[in-house]
Design a protein around this motif. Structure first.
Motif, PDB file in Angstrom:
ATOM      1  N   SER A 451       0.810  -1.215   0.000  1.00  0.00           N
ATOM      2  CA  SER A 451       0.000   0.000   0.000  1.00  0.00           C
ATOM      3  C   SER A 451       0.842   1.264   0.000  1.00  0.00           C
ATOM      4  O   SER A 451       0.304   2.366  -0.068  1.00  0.00           O
ATOM      5  N   GLY A 452       2.151   1.106   0.036  1.00  0.00           N
ATOM      6  CA  GLY A 452       2.995   2.277   0.181  1.00  0.00           C
ATOM      7  C   GLY A 452       3.513   2.851  -1.104  1.00  0.00           C
ATOM      8  O   GLY A 452       4.314   3.775  -1.095  1.00  0.00           O
ATOM      9  N   VAL A 453       3.100   2.310  -2.250  1.00  0.00           N
ATOM     10  CA  VAL A 453       3.610   2.775  -3.534  1.00  0.00           C
ATOM     11  C   VAL A 453       2.432   3.264  -4.348  1.00  0.00           C
ATOM     12  O   VAL A 453       1.295   2.876  -4.127  1.00  0.00           O
ATOM     13  N   GLY A 454       2.696   4.113  -5.321  1.00  0.00           N
ATOM     14  CA  GLY A 454       1.625   4.779  -6.069  1.00  0.00           C
ATOM     15  C   GLY A 454       0.767   3.852  -6.888  1.00  0.00           C
ATOM     16  O   GLY A 454       0.828   2.642  -6.786  1.00  0.00           O
ATOM     17  N   ASP A 455      -0.049   4.419  -7.740  1.00  0.00           N
ATOM     18  CA  ASP A 455      -1.000   3.701  -8.571  1.00  0.00           C
ATOM     19  C   ASP A 455      -0.279   2.610  -9.344  1.00  0.00           C
ATOM     20  O   ASP A 455       0.651   2.881 -10.101  1.00  0.00           O
TER      21      ASP A 455
END
Length: 467
Positions: A451-455
């Motif tokens: 969940s810590g990285v972008g799209d």
């Protein structure tokens, strides 16, 4: 940066992809259920036979076929594609000739087993992704065509390693298909090891070349996939395995490594009055009870099962046994009696809470389930990563090991007597370690890391864990 799901105020949508083998689909379905309980919207994608696993886990299901062969519970009883049954018999025969023979046979089979139709898998994943639009995937490390497809499509994924951690090779000198270490009683000579290393190297070269060809044609803009067997998520790799301090180190600049210890459910379903009666009957007339189960493939080694029962009867007369015999149950029915119960399949995890010891083949599920339940074990490794797992179990003081290709009734009985009279000293310590983690711990770690990285749809394509 927040994930696209969080930014849109909805749970992350996750697709968990499993090959059509019960020993893989079962732990992956447990992990899928754990992800759902942590708030994710989860779908299990696997062979049609495993829809029930998804239902029990409380997650969605889509059928997805990623390999020609399959195992829905007893390998020889599973309907196979043409030629697969013959190759299974060739493999079983090779296990009678010892460790290197079995591993060489597996090397020869690997191309058809693990990379049968990469283009077809890529097309299937592209269609599935367009339909479900997940934020990220969890993929079995041994589903090489799926990992390659996700790499080519530039989709975010986490890797689930279903066996020994060296299934994700941490360095060039750890070669897939060659155990990184061996148990004391199984140490092949250097000439046989060189033969095995050469065969494994040739297979890896062929896989790496095929990976590069597929990527060049279907994803010319993506980074080269690099060393095939080391291609894994750059974000997170989850191991259903203890974090033993002697395991080979992975590169520091790599994915987060989550050692979850095991991937069994928190509670076992009641197997019904029949099994309770079996355990009660055996316990009533015997002071100790042993579970003998060699896995969904190796239950076909009925000669080894018979030797174990013979040894138990002759050397440990006060002990009883429950034997999982697969499709050999009828052939072994003569073994049954007041102290021996033979069935095709058994509720293994439930029984581990009722028995004094287990004999297993060194499969990752059996090994970690014994640890989670605190059950001493005798490990008889035949193939695959079982030799590495047997080494770790022995070194941890969590099990004793023997060579199944050199077993006779006397040595089997003596090994069982020693296991029951003098259990390995490390069982309690590692049982406590494993129970502190598990699928819920792994699910929380995966959600945190993923969940810590972008799209995911604007992220750069995945890169391999090791070049």
């Amino acid at each position: 940066m927040e994930s696209s799901a969080v930014a849109r105020g909805r749970p992350p949508r996750v697709v968990v992809v499993s090959p059509p083998f019960v020993s893989h689909a079962q732990p992956l379905s447990v992990l899928a259920g754990a992800l759902a309980r942590e708030g994710a919207d989860v779908v299990l994608a696997s062979g049609p036979s495993f829809e029930g696993f998804a239902a029990r886990a409380g997650v969605g299901f889509v059928p997805l076929t990623v390999t020609r062969n399959a195992n829905t519970g007893v390998a020889r009883s599973t309907r196979q594609a043409p030629g697969e049954a013959e190759r299974l018999e060739e493999f079983l025969d090779s296990t009678r000739r010892g460790a290197v023979s079995a591993l060489l046979t597996q090397s020869r089979h690997r191309g058809r087993d693990m990379l049968a139709d990469p283009e077809g898998t890529l097309a299937a994943l592209r269609a599935l992704d367009a339909r479900l639009r997940p934020d990220w995937y969890v993929v079995d490390q041994l589903s090489y065509p799926v990992t390659l497809a996700l790499h080519c499509l530039g989709l975010r994924y986490a890797t689930f390693c279903p066996g020994h951690p060296t299934y994700v090779p941490p360095s060039e000198d750890v070669r897939f298909g060659v155990p990184y270490a061996w148990p004391r009683e199984i140490r092949p000579g250097e000439d046989r090891l060189e033969e095995l290393r050469a065969a494994a190297g040739a297979v890896e070269t062929a896989f790496t070349r095929r990976f590069a060809e597929v990527a060049r044609v279907h994803a010319p803009e993506a980074p080269p996939p690099g060393r095939a067997f080391a291609l894994a998520s750059p974000h997170a790799v989850a191991f259903a395995y203890p974090e033993f301090p002697w395991l080979p180190d992975h590169p520091e600049r790599g994915p987060s490594l989550l050692y979850g210890g095991h991937c069994g459910p928190a509670a076992e379903p009641d197997p019904g009055p029949g099994w309770k009666e079996v355990v009660g009957r055996l316990r009533a007339g015997h002071d100790r009870l042993v579970l003998i189960a060699l896995g969904t493939f190796l239950s076909a080694r009925d000669d080894v099962l018979a030797l174990l029962v013979e040894g138990l009867r002759s050397r440990v007369p006060g002990a009883a046994a429950i034997v999982a015999a697969g499709d050999r149950a009828a052939a072994l029915s003569a073994l049954a009696g007041p102290g021996v119960h033979v069935e095709a399949t058994v509720p293994q995890r439930w029984l581990l809470g009722k028995v004094d010891a287990m004999v297993h083949h060194g499969g990752n599920n059996s090994f970690t389930e014994c640890l989670a339940s605190g059950t001493p074990a005798l490990v008889l490794p035949f193939s695959s990563d079982q030799f590495a797992i047997a080494h770790d179990a022995e070194r941890a003081g969590a099990a004793r090991c023997a060579d199944p290709s050199r077993l006779d009734g006397r040595s089997a009985g003596e090994a069982l007597r020693r296991l029951l009279d003098d259990p390995p000293p490390g069982v309690g310590r590692w049982s406590r370690w494993v129970r502190r983690r598990g699928p819920a711990w792994t699910a929380r770690g995966l959600i945190r890391e993923m969940s810590g990285v972008g799209d995911p749809r604007s992220a750069a394509p995945a890169v391999p864990c090791v070049r």
